[in-house]
Design a protein around this motif. Structure first.
Motif, short mmCIF file in Angstrom:
data_model
loop_
_atom_site.label_atom_id
_atom_site.label_comp_id
_atom_site.label_asym_id
_atom_site.label_seq_id
_atom_site.Cartn_x
_atom_site.Cartn_y
_atom_site.Cartn_z
N HIS A 17 0.87 -1.16 0.00
CA HIS A 17 0.00 0.00 0.00
C HIS A 17 0.92 1.22 0.00
CE1 HIS A 17 -3.87 -2.08 1.31
NE2 HIS A 17 -2.97 -3.04 1.21
N ALA A 18 0.52 2.27 -0.67
CA ALA A 18 1.37 3.45 -0.81
C ALA A 18 0.64 4.70 -0.32
CB ALA A 18 1.80 3.62 -2.26
N PHE A 19 1.43 5.62 0.25
CA PHE A 19 0.88 6.84 0.83
C PHE A 19 1.77 8.01 0.40
CE2 PHE A 19 -0.16 3.14 3.21
CZ PHE A 19 -1.51 3.28 3.46
N ILE A 20 1.16 8.99 -0.27
CA ILE A 20 1.93 10.08 -0.88
C ILE A 20 1.60 11.44 -0.26
CG2 ILE A 20 2.16 11.46 -3.00
CD1 ILE A 20 2.16 8.89 -4.59
N ASP A 21 2.66 12.17 0.03
CA ASP A 21 2.57 13.57 0.43
C ASP A 21 3.71 14.30 -0.27
OD1 ASP A 21 1.62 15.85 1.69
OD2 ASP A 21 2.53 15.41 3.62
N GLU A 22 3.66 15.63 -0.28
CA GLU A 22 4.67 16.39 -0.99
C GLU A 22 5.27 17.47 -0.10
OE1 GLU A 22 1.50 19.12 -0.80
OE2 GLU A 22 1.37 17.08 -1.54
N SER A 23 6.40 17.98 -0.57
CA SER A 23 7.07 19.09 0.08
C SER A 23 7.70 19.93 -1.03
CB SER A 23 8.14 18.57 1.04
OG SER A 23 8.80 19.63 1.69
N ALA B 112 4.56 -1.78 -11.14
CA ALA B 112 5.63 -2.78 -11.20
C ALA B 112 5.72 -3.58 -9.90
CB ALA B 112 6.97 -2.10 -11.49
N LYS B 113 5.29 -2.99 -8.80
CA LYS B 113 5.33 -3.66 -7.50
C LYS B 113 4.01 -4.37 -7.18
CE LYS B 113 8.48 -0.25 -5.48
NZ LYS B 113 9.65 -1.09 -5.41
N ASN B 114 3.06 -4.37 -8.11
CA ASN B 114 1.73 -4.96 -7.89
C ASN B 114 1.05 -4.36 -6.66
OD1 ASN B 114 1.81 -6.72 -10.12
ND2 ASN B 114 3.15 -8.08 -8.95
N ALA B 115 1.16 -3.06 -6.50
CA ALA B 115 0.54 -2.38 -5.37
C ALA B 115 -0.98 -2.51 -5.43
CB ALA B 115 0.93 -0.91 -5.36
#
Length: 177
Positions: free
Chosen positions: A4-10, A99-102
């Motif tokens: 599972h992936a979780f995205i934030d930015e700076s 590619a990671k089958n997330a």
């Protein structure tokens, strides 16, 4: 193993940093519990920019002990090209997730600007000939503690110096699309 992936930015000094935290399914609940336990009384989220320095040190040490990794996507930008840079980084992040089958991608909501992310996600996923299992959604960081990891790592990397070194053990890759 699916993640599972979780995205934030700076954004600092004309550098756009998209931080994606990867969490194995077995670590979702334990990581959320560990992060929630770090909240001060009455707080609803951890936000590194708002924390005082001694607490930041404590927080990044605790976060670094979690069984998660991050990938940083970096790009140069101006105020005018910030959104374009974000979408380019997001496109690369999604390709890496495929590619990671997330299974799941959660992005920190930016309210009315979420529409740009949705467009990029639909275009990127639409280019894949086979069906993907990846689902995505935007959530407020108060609703998903795992977004706090990306916030912390992104802040530390952007701050440089000893902060970058503290976050380094969480960083699996740095990509400049």
């Amino acid at each position: 193993m699916p993640v599972h992936a979780f995205i934030d930015e700076s954004v600092r000094d004309q550098r756009y940093l998209l931080c994606m935290t990867l969490v194995p399914p077995a670590q979702l609940a334990p990581s959320r519990r560990a992060l929630t336990a770090l909240l001060l009384p009455g707080a609803r989220e951890l936000h590194f920019k708002k924390e005082k320095e001694p607490r930041r040190r404590q927080l990044i040490d605790r976060i670094a002990a979690l069984e998660v990794t991050t990938i940083l996507y970096l790009g140069s930008c101006t105020r005018k090209t910030e959104e374009e840079t974000r979408q380019k980084c997001l496109e690369h992040a999604v390709a890496d997730l495929l590619a990671k089958n997330a299974h799941r991608l959660v992005l920190d909501s930016r309210d009315h600007r979420d529409v740009h992310d949705r467009r990029t996600l639909q275009q990127t996923l639409g280019y894949r000939p086979s069906k993907t299992e990846l689902t995505y959604e935007h959530l407020n960081s108060t609703a998903e503690p795992l977004l706090w990891i990306s916030d912390a790592v992104g802040w530390c990397f952007g701050a440089g110096g000893h902060w970058r070194r503290k976050a380094a053990r969480l960083i699996d890759a740095i990509i400049e699309p």
